[in-house]
Scaffold this motif. Structure first.
Motif, PDB file in Angstrom:
ATOM      1  N   ARG A  11       0.797  -1.234   0.000  1.00 54.44           N
ATOM      2  CA  ARG A  11       0.000   0.000   0.000  1.00 54.44           C
ATOM      3  C   ARG A  11       0.831   1.286   0.000  1.00 54.44           C
ATOM      4  O   ARG A  11       0.515   2.252  -0.671  1.00 54.44           O
ATOM      5  CB  ARG A  11      -0.880  -0.068   1.256  1.00 54.44           C
ATOM      6  CG  ARG A  11      -1.889   0.987   1.420  1.00 54.44           C
ATOM      7  CD  ARG A  11      -2.758   0.670   2.616  1.00 54.44           C
ATOM      8  NE  ARG A  11      -1.968   0.518   3.846  1.00 54.44           N
ATOM      9  CZ  ARG A  11      -2.473   0.218   5.016  1.00 54.44           C
ATOM     10  NH1 ARG A  11      -3.761   0.006   5.151  1.00 54.44           N
ATOM     11  NH2 ARG A  11      -1.690   0.110   6.088  1.00 54.44           N
ATOM     12  N   GLY A  12       1.863   1.314   0.822  1.00 53.58           N
ATOM     13  CA  GLY A  12       2.773   2.462   0.815  1.00 53.58           C
ATOM     14  C   GLY A  12       2.275   3.723   1.493  1.00 53.58           C
ATOM     15  O   GLY A  12       2.748   4.825   1.202  1.00 53.58           O
ATOM     16  N   SER A  13       1.336   3.576   2.453  1.00 48.76           N
ATOM     17  CA  SER A  13       0.815   4.802   3.078  1.00 48.76           C
ATOM     18  C   SER A  13       1.852   5.449   4.009  1.00 48.76           C
ATOM     19  O   SER A  13       1.894   6.680   4.132  1.00 48.76           O
ATOM     20  CB  SER A  13      -0.501   4.529   3.813  1.00 48.76           C
ATOM     21  OG  SER A  13      -0.286   3.748   4.966  1.00 48.76           O
ATOM     22  N   ASN A  14       2.675   4.653   4.662  1.00 48.92           N
ATOM     23  CA  ASN A  14       3.736   5.246   5.493  1.00 48.92           C
ATOM     24  C   ASN A  14       4.776   5.939   4.623  1.00 48.92           C
ATOM     25  O   ASN A  14       5.257   7.026   4.963  1.00 48.92           O
ATOM     26  CB  ASN A  14       4.378   4.179   6.386  1.00 48.92           C
ATOM     27  CG  ASN A  14       3.569   3.929   7.635  1.00 48.92           C
ATOM     28  OD1 ASN A  14       3.519   4.776   8.521  1.00 48.92           O
ATOM     29  ND2 ASN A  14       2.892   2.789   7.701  1.00 48.92           N
ATOM     30  N   ALA A  92       9.033   0.285   5.155  1.00 48.46           N
ATOM     31  CA  ALA A  92       7.665   0.793   5.345  1.00 48.46           C
ATOM     32  C   ALA A  92       6.690  -0.230   4.761  1.00 48.46           C
ATOM     33  O   ALA A  92       6.358  -0.173   3.583  1.00 48.46           O
ATOM     34  CB  ALA A  92       7.521   2.152   4.678  1.00 48.46           C
ATOM     35  N   GLY A  93       6.328  -1.190   5.608  1.00 54.92           N
ATOM     36  CA  GLY A  93       5.474  -2.266   5.124  1.00 54.92           C
ATOM     37  C   GLY A  93       6.233  -3.179   4.179  1.00 54.92           C
ATOM     38  O   GLY A  93       5.664  -3.744   3.247  1.00 54.92           O
ATOM     39  N   ILE A 113       8.829   0.658  10.926  1.00 54.61           N
ATOM     40  CA  ILE A 113       7.649   0.990  11.740  1.00 54.61           C
ATOM     41  C   ILE A 113       6.888  -0.299  11.996  1.00 54.61           C
ATOM     42  O   ILE A 113       6.699  -1.113  11.095  1.00 54.61           O
ATOM     43  CB  ILE A 113       6.742   2.048  11.057  1.00 54.61           C
ATOM     44  CG1 ILE A 113       5.523   2.382  11.918  1.00 54.61           C
ATOM     45  CG2 ILE A 113       6.260   1.612   9.685  1.00 54.61           C
ATOM     46  CD1 ILE A 113       5.502   3.750  12.474  1.00 54.61           C
ATOM     47  N   HIS A 114       6.495  -0.460  13.262  1.00 50.24           N
ATOM     48  CA  HIS A 114       5.768  -1.680  13.641  1.00 50.24           C
ATOM     49  C   HIS A 114       4.455  -1.291  14.318  1.00 50.24           C
ATOM     50  O   HIS A 114       4.457  -0.431  15.217  1.00 50.24           O
ATOM     51  CB  HIS A 114       6.631  -2.520  14.596  1.00 50.24           C
ATOM     52  CG  HIS A 114       5.969  -3.791  14.976  1.00 50.24           C
ATOM     53  ND1 HIS A 114       5.877  -4.861  14.109  1.00 50.24           N
ATOM     54  CD2 HIS A 114       5.304  -4.153  16.093  1.00 50.24           C
ATOM     55  CE1 HIS A 114       5.198  -5.830  14.691  1.00 50.24           C
ATOM     56  NE2 HIS A 114       4.836  -5.424  15.896  1.00 50.24           N
ATOM     57  N   PRO A 115       3.337  -1.914  13.937  1.00 48.91           N
ATOM     58  CA  PRO A 115       2.042  -1.482  14.479  1.00 48.91           C
ATOM     59  C   PRO A 115       1.693  -2.081  15.838  1.00 48.91           C
ATOM     60  O   PRO A 115       0.615  -2.656  16.036  1.00 48.91           O
ATOM     61  CB  PRO A 115       1.053  -1.916  13.392  1.00 48.91           C
ATOM     62  CG  PRO A 115       1.681  -3.117  12.784  1.00 48.91           C
ATOM     63  CD  PRO A 115       3.168  -2.930  12.880  1.00 48.91           C
ATOM     64  N   LEU A 176      -2.749   3.261  12.464  1.00 44.58           N
ATOM     65  CA  LEU A 176      -2.141   3.784  11.226  1.00 44.58           C
ATOM     66  C   LEU A 176      -2.050   5.319  11.250  1.00 44.58           C
ATOM     67  O   LEU A 176      -1.061   5.900  10.793  1.00 44.58           O
ATOM     68  CB  LEU A 176      -2.942   3.315  10.000  1.00 44.58           C
ATOM     69  CG  LEU A 176      -2.265   3.521   8.642  1.00 44.58           C
ATOM     70  CD1 LEU A 176      -0.966   2.711   8.533  1.00 44.58           C
ATOM     71  CD2 LEU A 176      -3.195   3.124   7.496  1.00 44.58           C
ATOM     72  N   GLU A 179       0.919   6.037  13.095  1.00 44.02           N
ATOM     73  CA  GLU A 179       2.112   5.663  12.310  1.00 44.02           C
ATOM     74  C   GLU A 179       2.495   6.813  11.389  1.00 44.02           C
ATOM     75  O   GLU A 179       3.665   7.181  11.267  1.00 44.02           O
ATOM     76  CB  GLU A 179       1.837   4.416  11.470  1.00 44.02           C
ATOM     77  CG  GLU A 179       1.628   3.142  12.276  1.00 44.02           C
ATOM     78  CD  GLU A 179       1.433   1.922  11.388  1.00 44.02           C
ATOM     79  OE1 GLU A 179       2.119   1.810  10.358  1.00 44.02           O
ATOM     80  OE2 GLU A 179       0.590   1.068  11.724  1.00 44.02           O
TER      81      GLU A 179
HETATM   82  C1  GRF Z   1       1.851  -0.724   8.550  1.00 46.58           C
HETATM   83  O1  GRF Z   1       0.824  -1.040   9.461  1.00 46.58           O
HETATM   84  C2  GRF Z   1       3.199  -0.925   9.180  1.00 46.58           C
HETATM   85  O2  GRF Z   1       3.220  -0.643  10.541  1.00 46.58           O
HETATM   86  C3  GRF Z   1       3.447  -2.385   8.961  1.00 46.58           C
HETATM   87  O3  GRF Z   1       2.898  -2.676   7.695  1.00 46.58           O
HETATM   88  C4  GRF Z   1       1.878  -1.714   7.393  1.00 46.58           C
HETATM   89  C5  GRF Z   1       2.272  -1.080   6.103  1.00 46.58           C
HETATM   90  O4  GRF Z   1       1.310  -0.188   5.616  1.00 46.58           O
HETATM   91  N1  GRF Z   1       4.860  -2.683   9.067  1.00 46.58           N
HETATM   92  P1  GRF Z   1       1.676   0.810   4.449  1.00 46.58           P
HETATM   93  O5  GRF Z   1       2.202  -0.011   3.291  1.00 46.58           O
HETATM   94  O6  GRF Z   1       2.691   1.780   4.953  1.00 46.58           O
HETATM   95  O7  GRF Z   1       0.378   1.485   4.089  1.00 46.58           O
END
Ligand code: GRF
Length: 205
Positions: A11-14, A92-93, A113-115, A176, A179
């Motif tokens: 997805r790449g939102s981070n 990032a994911g 990043i870890h949720p 999120l 994050e």
């Molecule tokens: C996020 O929840 C991150 O913490 C985890 O994987 C997910 C990635 O989401 N490591 P995105 O690709 O950044 O939208």
């Protein structure tokens, strides 16, 4: 200025939140390259739209070892001058474990990043793990990457309340949001050389 490489799988939102903060001049770092291990990662389109170089190193069907795969990553990072001297690598994911060789070469220069609030709920499906455990709070952690699974020194954490009516979906959404706030903040701290690592502890100045 430091060069930033971001590794994604989906997805790449981070990634997007970091790139947008850079665009707004909130982080003094050059967004050098986005690398995905999947050619269909949605984040690739977002990065292109934001004018950042993208590269795909397909991991599916890759016959070599983890170390050999990571050598390919290092080669691309080097091409974009994201080096152990003046680079930062953000996971990032990125749904792969990185090799000890990669970690060693980019010592204290790879962050993730870890949720969840580490060391609680490492690995996959952390939001579900928190709900199943009955935790009253959870959150997210930005941490340095070491050779273990989600075990490196923590840089920043954010806490989120777990409500009785929360589902995996609603809790993930709340986490999120945090994050997207703390990951750019951590990148900014790194870029401004505000983070000192001493053993397991980090000191933010
Ligand atoms: C996020 O929840 C991150 O913490 C985890 O994987 C997910 C990635 O989401 N490591 P995105 O690709 O950044 O939208």
């Amino acid at each position: 200025m430091l060069n930033l490489g971001i590794l994604i799988s989906g997805r790449g939102s981070n990634m997007e939140s970091i790139l947008k903060s850079i665009k707004k001049k909130k982080i003094p770092i050059n967004p050098a390259v986005i690398i995905s291990n999947k050619s269909d990662a949605k984040g690739l389109g977002i990065a292109k739209k934001l004018g950042v170089a993208v590269e795909v190193i397909e991991s599916k069907g890759f016959k070599g070892s983890r170390t050999e795969y990571d050598k390919k990553i290092i080669k691309v990072l080097t091409k974009y001058k994201v080096t152990p001297k003046n680079g930062l690598v953000c996971l990032a994911g990125f749904m792969r474990i990185v090799s000890p060789e990669f970690v060693k070469k980019y010592r204290n220069r790879i962050i993730n990043i870890h949720p969840a609030l580490l060391p609680a709920f490492p690995g996959l499906n952390s939001q579900k793990q928190a709900l199943d455990y009955g935790a009253k709070v959870s959150g997210c952690s930005v941490h340095f990457v070491d050779a273990g699974m989600d075990t490196g020194p923590v840089i920043i954490q954010a806490v989120v309340k777990v409500d009785e009516k929360d589902t995996e979906k609603t809790l993930s959404k709340k986490i999120l949001k945090e994050e997207h706030r703390i990951y750019p903040e951590a990148v900014s701290l790194f870029a401004r050389k505000k983070i000192k690592v001493s053993g397991r502890r980090t000191k933010i100045s």
